[in-house]
Design an enzyme around this catalytic site. Structure first.
Site, mmCIF file in Angstrom:
data_model
loop_
_atom_site.group_PDB
_atom_site.id
_atom_site.type_symbol
_atom_site.label_atom_id
_atom_site.label_comp_id
_atom_site.label_asym_id
_atom_site.label_seq_id
_atom_site.Cartn_x
_atom_site.Cartn_y
_atom_site.Cartn_z
ATOM 1 N N TYR A 290 0.845 -1.207 0.000
ATOM 2 C CA TYR A 290 0.000 0.000 0.000
ATOM 3 C C TYR A 290 0.876 1.252 0.000
ATOM 4 O O TYR A 290 0.610 2.212 -0.731
ATOM 5 C CB TYR A 290 -0.878 -0.063 1.251
ATOM 6 C CG TYR A 290 -1.825 1.092 1.481
ATOM 7 C CD1 TYR A 290 -2.913 1.330 0.646
ATOM 8 C CD2 TYR A 290 -1.675 1.917 2.594
ATOM 9 C CE1 TYR A 290 -3.808 2.360 0.898
ATOM 10 C CE2 TYR A 290 -2.565 2.946 2.865
ATOM 11 C CZ TYR A 290 -3.628 3.171 2.015
ATOM 12 O OH TYR A 290 -4.511 4.185 2.270
HETATM 13 N N1 LIG Z 1 -9.514 4.654 6.217
HETATM 14 C C1 LIG Z 1 -8.270 4.910 6.540
HETATM 15 O O1 LIG Z 1 -7.849 4.628 7.675
HETATM 16 C C2 LIG Z 1 -7.350 5.567 5.533
HETATM 17 C C3 LIG Z 1 -6.060 5.940 5.954
HETATM 18 C C4 LIG Z 1 -5.213 6.566 5.047
HETATM 19 C C5 LIG Z 1 -5.638 6.787 3.747
HETATM 20 N N2 LIG Z 1 -6.891 6.378 3.369
HETATM 21 C C6 LIG Z 1 -7.295 6.629 1.982
HETATM 22 O O2 LIG Z 1 -8.462 7.430 1.988
HETATM 23 C C7 LIG Z 1 -9.235 7.173 0.798
HETATM 24 C C8 LIG Z 1 -10.675 6.843 1.199
HETATM 25 O O3 LIG Z 1 -10.661 5.684 2.004
HETATM 26 P P1 LIG Z 1 -11.882 5.155 2.891
HETATM 27 O O4 LIG Z 1 -11.277 4.490 4.072
HETATM 28 O O5 LIG Z 1 -12.899 6.227 3.068
HETATM 29 O O6 LIG Z 1 -12.624 4.005 2.041
HETATM 30 P P2 LIG Z 1 -12.122 3.023 0.871
HETATM 31 O O7 LIG Z 1 -10.721 2.626 1.066
HETATM 32 O O8 LIG Z 1 -13.112 1.982 0.703
HETATM 33 O O9 LIG Z 1 -12.278 4.048 -0.341
HETATM 34 C C9 LIG Z 1 -11.833 3.827 -1.580
HETATM 35 C C10 LIG Z 1 -12.939 4.200 -2.572
HETATM 36 O O10 LIG Z 1 -12.313 4.246 -3.851
HETATM 37 C C11 LIG Z 1 -13.114 3.498 -4.750
HETATM 38 N N3 LIG Z 1 -12.242 2.915 -5.764
HETATM 39 C C12 LIG Z 1 -11.256 2.001 -5.580
HETATM 40 N N4 LIG Z 1 -10.698 1.674 -6.750
HETATM 41 C C13 LIG Z 1 -11.338 2.408 -7.699
HETATM 42 C C14 LIG Z 1 -11.215 2.510 -9.112
HETATM 43 N N5 LIG Z 1 -10.324 1.761 -9.784
HETATM 44 N N6 LIG Z 1 -12.023 3.359 -9.771
HETATM 45 C C15 LIG Z 1 -12.938 4.104 -9.096
HETATM 46 N N7 LIG Z 1 -13.115 4.039 -7.767
HETATM 47 C C16 LIG Z 1 -12.317 3.218 -7.081
HETATM 48 C C17 LIG Z 1 -13.777 2.408 -3.892
HETATM 49 O O11 LIG Z 1 -14.927 1.871 -4.506
HETATM 50 C C18 LIG Z 1 -14.066 3.163 -2.612
HETATM 51 O O12 LIG Z 1 -15.322 3.801 -2.631
HETATM 52 C C19 LIG Z 1 -8.514 6.031 0.081
HETATM 53 O O13 LIG Z 1 -7.658 6.559 -0.906
HETATM 54 C C20 LIG Z 1 -7.694 5.389 1.178
HETATM 55 O O14 LIG Z 1 -6.581 4.681 0.676
HETATM 56 C C21 LIG Z 1 -7.747 5.778 4.238
#
Ligand SMILES: NC(=O)c1ccc[n+]([C@@H]2O[C@H](COP(=O)([O-])OP(=O)(O)OC[C@H]3O[C@@H](n4cnc5c(N)ncnc54)[C@H](O)[C@@H]3O)[C@@H](O)[C@H]2O)c1
Length: 249
Positions: free
Chosen positions: A153
């Site tokens: 990641y």
């Molecule tokens: N939740 C955490 O603790 C955390 C921490 C650091 C960073 N993030 C980042 O924050 C962002 C949001 O994360 P979250 O935790 O709210 O939920 P999540 O990780 O489920 O969100 C990812 C979203 O991106 C969409 N997605 C993935 N691949 C895709 C593609 N190829 N085309 C279009 N859409 C796509 C998914 O359907 C989903 O709705 C992400 O980038 C994640 O990596 C999250």
């Protein structure tokens, strides 16, 4: 006082996710029109409907160039311009490195870096044309603290951090800023469920956060909204952690 993002148009990717929804809502509250995208059509459509009639959306795989191009075209057709791109699509496949398969490695990179690359490539020509733009990507503080089981990641999110500095330098002359918000663990329903189930990984993740709790989605959204605003004109090429102190400086 006028709304900070009044008259502006923002594309938010990953808008069916908890953080994506919080960002989109915050940008709308700040006066922006939003165009939403996600691969999860049902969840995206439901969220867009919750924002009213004026939130166009596109469901599709943004790790493929034509989807990213179609998304920016939708913003331009519907509203005539595109001021803000929030690259929030992503998501971890969190595993010890040697437990990954070729499929999970590819999925990790597709979700996190290819979505961001294609969306930046599709949005930048529109921003250059209007001599203005704000790109904010969601990275990860785990790139900085090497969190357990995050190597693959981090390779993908590290790409997002690296893209930020290069694009910021290349397009600064067009009043386009490019920044990344790097959250630590965020309190999404998935994290809440893991905490409830006392998943041992959660203790490892919390142990590195001096504030002792995950971020709220709204805390990620507020930094994103600031970086997306005109007020942040002189902030570019930065990876700004929203992390409760999990890395410092
Ligand atoms: N939740 C955490 O603790 C955390 C921490 C650091 C960073 N993030 C980042 O924050 C962002 C949001 O994360 P979250 O935790 O709210 O939920 P999540 O990780 O489920 O969100 C990812 C979203 O991106 C969409 N997605 C993935 N691949 C895709 C593609 N190829 N085309 C279009 N859409 C796509 C998914 O359907 C989903 O709705 C992400 O980038 C994640 O990596 C999250």
């Amino acid at each position: 006082m006028s709304a900070p993002l009044g008259g502006q148009v923002a594309v938010v990717t990953g808008a069916a996710s908890p953080i994506g929804k919080a960002i989109a809502r915050r940008l709308v509250d700040d006066g922006a029109k939003v165009v939403l995208a996600d691969v999860d059509e049902a969840a995206l459509a439901a969220f867009a409907a919750s924002l009213g009639d004026d939130a166009p959306w596109l469901a599709g795989d943004l790790s493929l160039e034509p989807t990213a191009v179609a998304l920016m075209d939708l913003a331009k057709r519907r509203f005539g311009h595109l001021d803000i791109l929030v690259n929030n699509a992503g998501g971890g496949v969190i595993l010890p490195f040697l437990k990954h398969t070729p499929e999970t490695l590819r999925r990790t990179l597709d979700r996190n870096i290819w979505t961001c690359l294609w969306c930046c490539r599709a949005a930048l020509p529109l921003m250059i044309e209007q001599n203005y733009g704000r790109i904010v990507s969601i990275g990860a503080d785990s790139v900085r603290n090497g969190l357990a089981d995050h190597a693959a990641y981090n390779a993908a999110k590290g790409g997002v951090h690296g893209l930020t500095t290069g694009l910021a330098r290349e397009f600064a002359g067009y009043d386009i800023t490019v920044n990344t918000v790097a959250p630590c663990m965020v309190m999404t329903p998935m994290v809440a469920a893991a905490m409830e189930a006392r998943n041992p990984l959660i203790d490892k993740f919390l142990a590195v956060i001096p504030k002792g709790r995950p971020a709220a989605c709204d805390e990620v959204a507020s930094m994103t909204a600031y970086l997306a605003s005109r007020d942040a004109a002189f902030v570019t090429g930065q990876v700004i952690s929203v992390n409760g102190g999990s890395t410092m400086l």
